[in-house]
Each structure stands twice: as structure tokens, then as C-alpha cells.
Design an enzyme around this catalytic site. Sequence first.
Site, PDB file in Angstrom:
ATOM      1  N   ASP A  46       0.818  -1.208   0.000  1.00  0.00           N
ATOM      2  CA  ASP A  46       0.000   0.000   0.000  1.00  0.00           C
ATOM      3  C   ASP A  46       0.854   1.260   0.000  1.00  0.00           C
ATOM      4  O   ASP A  46       2.082   1.206   0.170  1.00  0.00           O
ATOM      5  CB  ASP A  46      -0.955   0.008   1.208  1.00  0.00           C
ATOM      6  CG  ASP A  46      -0.240  -0.287   2.538  1.00  0.00           C
ATOM      7  OD1 ASP A  46       1.005  -0.348   2.551  1.00  0.00           O
ATOM      8  OD2 ASP A  46      -0.930  -0.449   3.545  1.00  0.00           O
ATOM      9  N   ASN A  61      -7.208  -2.070  14.456  1.00  0.00           N
ATOM     10  CA  ASN A  61      -8.605  -2.396  14.133  1.00  0.00           C
ATOM     11  C   ASN A  61      -8.711  -3.617  13.221  1.00  0.00           C
ATOM     12  O   ASN A  61      -9.774  -3.919  12.696  1.00  0.00           O
ATOM     13  CB  ASN A  61      -9.306  -1.183  13.493  1.00  0.00           C
ATOM     14  CG  ASN A  61      -8.676  -0.777  12.158  1.00  0.00           C
ATOM     15  OD1 ASN A  61      -7.737  -1.413  11.681  1.00  0.00           O
ATOM     16  ND2 ASN A  61      -9.194   0.276  11.553  1.00  0.00           N
ATOM     17  N   HIS A 119      -7.051  -4.029  10.341  1.00  0.00           N
ATOM     18  CA  HIS A 119      -6.854  -3.809   8.907  1.00  0.00           C
ATOM     19  C   HIS A 119      -5.589  -4.510   8.431  1.00  0.00           C
ATOM     20  O   HIS A 119      -4.638  -4.720   9.186  1.00  0.00           O
ATOM     21  CB  HIS A 119      -6.900  -2.323   8.520  1.00  0.00           C
ATOM     22  CG  HIS A 119      -5.719  -1.502   8.894  1.00  0.00           C
ATOM     23  ND1 HIS A 119      -5.826  -0.204   9.327  1.00  0.00           N
ATOM     24  CD2 HIS A 119      -4.385  -1.759   8.878  1.00  0.00           C
ATOM     25  CE1 HIS A 119      -4.630   0.288   9.553  1.00  0.00           C
ATOM     26  NE2 HIS A 119      -3.735  -0.638   9.298  1.00  0.00           N
ATOM     27  N   GLU A 140      -9.641  -1.499   5.332  1.00  0.00           N
ATOM     28  CA  GLU A 140     -10.251  -1.122   6.601  1.00  0.00           C
ATOM     29  C   GLU A 140     -11.510  -1.950   6.883  1.00  0.00           C
ATOM     30  O   GLU A 140     -12.175  -2.413   5.940  1.00  0.00           O
ATOM     31  CB  GLU A 140     -10.632   0.367   6.559  1.00  0.00           C
ATOM     32  CG  GLU A 140      -9.437   1.313   6.434  1.00  0.00           C
ATOM     33  CD  GLU A 140      -8.715   1.555   7.758  1.00  0.00           C
ATOM     34  OE1 GLU A 140      -8.662   0.635   8.601  1.00  0.00           O
ATOM     35  OE2 GLU A 140      -8.190   2.667   7.942  1.00  0.00           O
TER      36      GLU A 140
HETATM   37  C1  GLP Z   1      -0.231   0.801   8.548  1.00  0.00           C
HETATM   38  C2  GLP Z   1       0.018  -0.096   7.354  1.00  0.00           C
HETATM   39  C3  GLP Z   1      -0.241  -1.559   7.662  1.00  0.00           C
HETATM   40  C4  GLP Z   1       0.412  -1.922   8.986  1.00  0.00           C
HETATM   41  C5  GLP Z   1      -0.174  -1.084  10.088  1.00  0.00           C
HETATM   42  C6  GLP Z   1       0.343  -1.442  11.469  1.00  0.00           C
HETATM   43  O1  GLP Z   1      -1.536   1.202   8.662  1.00  0.00           O
HETATM   44  N1  GLP Z   1      -0.757   0.282   6.223  1.00  0.00           N
HETATM   45  O2  GLP Z   1       0.253  -2.355   6.606  1.00  0.00           O
HETATM   46  O3  GLP Z   1       0.214  -3.289   9.246  1.00  0.00           O
HETATM   47  O4  GLP Z   1       0.163   0.258   9.804  1.00  0.00           O
HETATM   48  O5  GLP Z   1       1.489  -0.717  11.766  1.00  0.00           O
HETATM   49  P1  GLP Z   1       2.430  -0.966  13.010  1.00  0.00           P
HETATM   50  O6  GLP Z   1       3.245  -2.151  12.670  1.00  0.00           O
HETATM   51  O7  GLP Z   1       3.248   0.290  13.102  1.00  0.00           O
HETATM   52  O8  GLP Z   1       1.558  -1.175  14.181  1.00  0.00           O
END
Ligand code: GLP
Length: 240
Positions: free
Chosen positions: A67, A136, A138, A143
Amino acid sequence: MNFLVCNTYEEVSQEAAKIFEAQLKAKPDSVLGLATGSTPLGLYRELIRAYQCGGVDFSRVTSINLDEYYPIEPTHEQSYRYFMDTNLFNHININKENTFVPNGKAADPAAESVAYDERVKRLGGIDLQLLGIGENGHIGFNEPSEQLHAGTHVEVLTESTRQANSRFFASLDEVPTHAITMGMTSILTARKIVLLACGKNKHDVVMAMLDDKITTSIPATLLKCHPDMTLLCDNAAFKG
Ligand code: GLP
């Protein structure tokens, strides 16, 4: 689903690195699906270390990221292109021309999304997909919703995701409101998936992964349908 609890974040990173190293030994020209966020950073450090010791070769690897914020310049310090370059690609022998991140400044994001799915198909699909997980539930930027997208698409970020990610930006206002994200199909058709969940803020989603239900309101639960999915978490995420 395979499930492994490690004592610490460092151990999660090391276990994940072993899976990546084994993948590249078995198939040096693997297509790796890569992820951003703070969780994969330890794994990326392990892979850089393994490369520096001569233990792993990325010269024939292709990478495709999940993404990217939209809109965002690739040079923006919070863009996922910048993240991948600075945290991994600049330190290993991957050919940058074989690293793909959705174009955060595409004039036509819908066309960019279609082209991104075509690229995954042309590459023959993803051999090993790395995933983090949002608080959440995702995955990428898919989402929670009544309906999820199959293909790459533009997603409106939820307030909770923007809040969670605002720690990387100067203020909440600067967090983009949209993103281009791979849909669930490219993710679920990866031949192998590794999902990392660390820290007690991920406890609730880890519990949702471990119960029997599948729901689009926690997109990660769809991964339970995958035949080769490993969830690696640390004690903090497991025990809460
Ligand atoms: C972002 C990314 C996700 C990732 C999430 C969790 O939203 N788009 O791919 O899994 O963050 O991030 P973290 O590992 O910093 O908790």
C-alpha cells in the site's frame, strides 16, 4: 493457521527472518510481498544483517508493497516508498527497478490500481507475503467494513487508523485521508503469508485471529482461510 508466540519483539523478527531466508534459498527469484509500519522494522534489520554477512542474496528478487498513502510524494519522509528505500532497499542488493510500491502521486489512482493488480498477475503472483496488522484488524489499508475489495483500490482511511499513524506525522491534520491498497485477493492468493503482531495494543486483534470467527469487520480474520499462513506474535500481544 500456524501460530507461534515468541518472548520478545526481537525473537519475532528473527523467526520471521528465518522464513524469508529459507524462501530465498529455495527460490532466489522470489516475488516478495512487503509491508510497512513499525512492526516489520526488526525483520528488515535482520535481513540487512544477513545480507551483510553474505547469508542472503536479493539480486534476483522482485518486491511488491501492499500500500501507499494517497496523495503523497515518493520523496515525502512518511511515504511508504521512502520507508522501504531507507529501511531496506538502500541496504541490500535488490535491483530498485524490481521494487514496486503503489504510486502515491498517480493522476488517476483507479488506473494505477488496475495496473498494480496486472503487475502482480504478470509477476506470477506473490511467493511470500509479509503482513502487519492494524489495531482495528486492517490488512494493508483494507479497513473494517461490511464489504471488502477484492482488487487494489483507493481506500478512505478510518479515523482510528489516521490517529494510530499520526505518531509518524507532525500532526493528525497531516496524515493523508486516503491510500491505495492491494485488495484481499492479491493478498490471499500469495502462496505463503507471514503475519507479525507485536505489542499489547495488538492483543485484541490477535485474540480475534485465534477465535473461530471470520468477519469483514476485522479484515485480518479472512487470512484464516489461507492454507499456509503463519501468525507470529510476541508475549505482549498474546497476553495483553
Ligand atoms: C499501517 C500499514 C499496515 C500496517 C499497520 C500497522 O496502517 N498500512 O500495513 O500493518 O500500519 O502498523 P504498526 O506495525 O506500526 O503497528
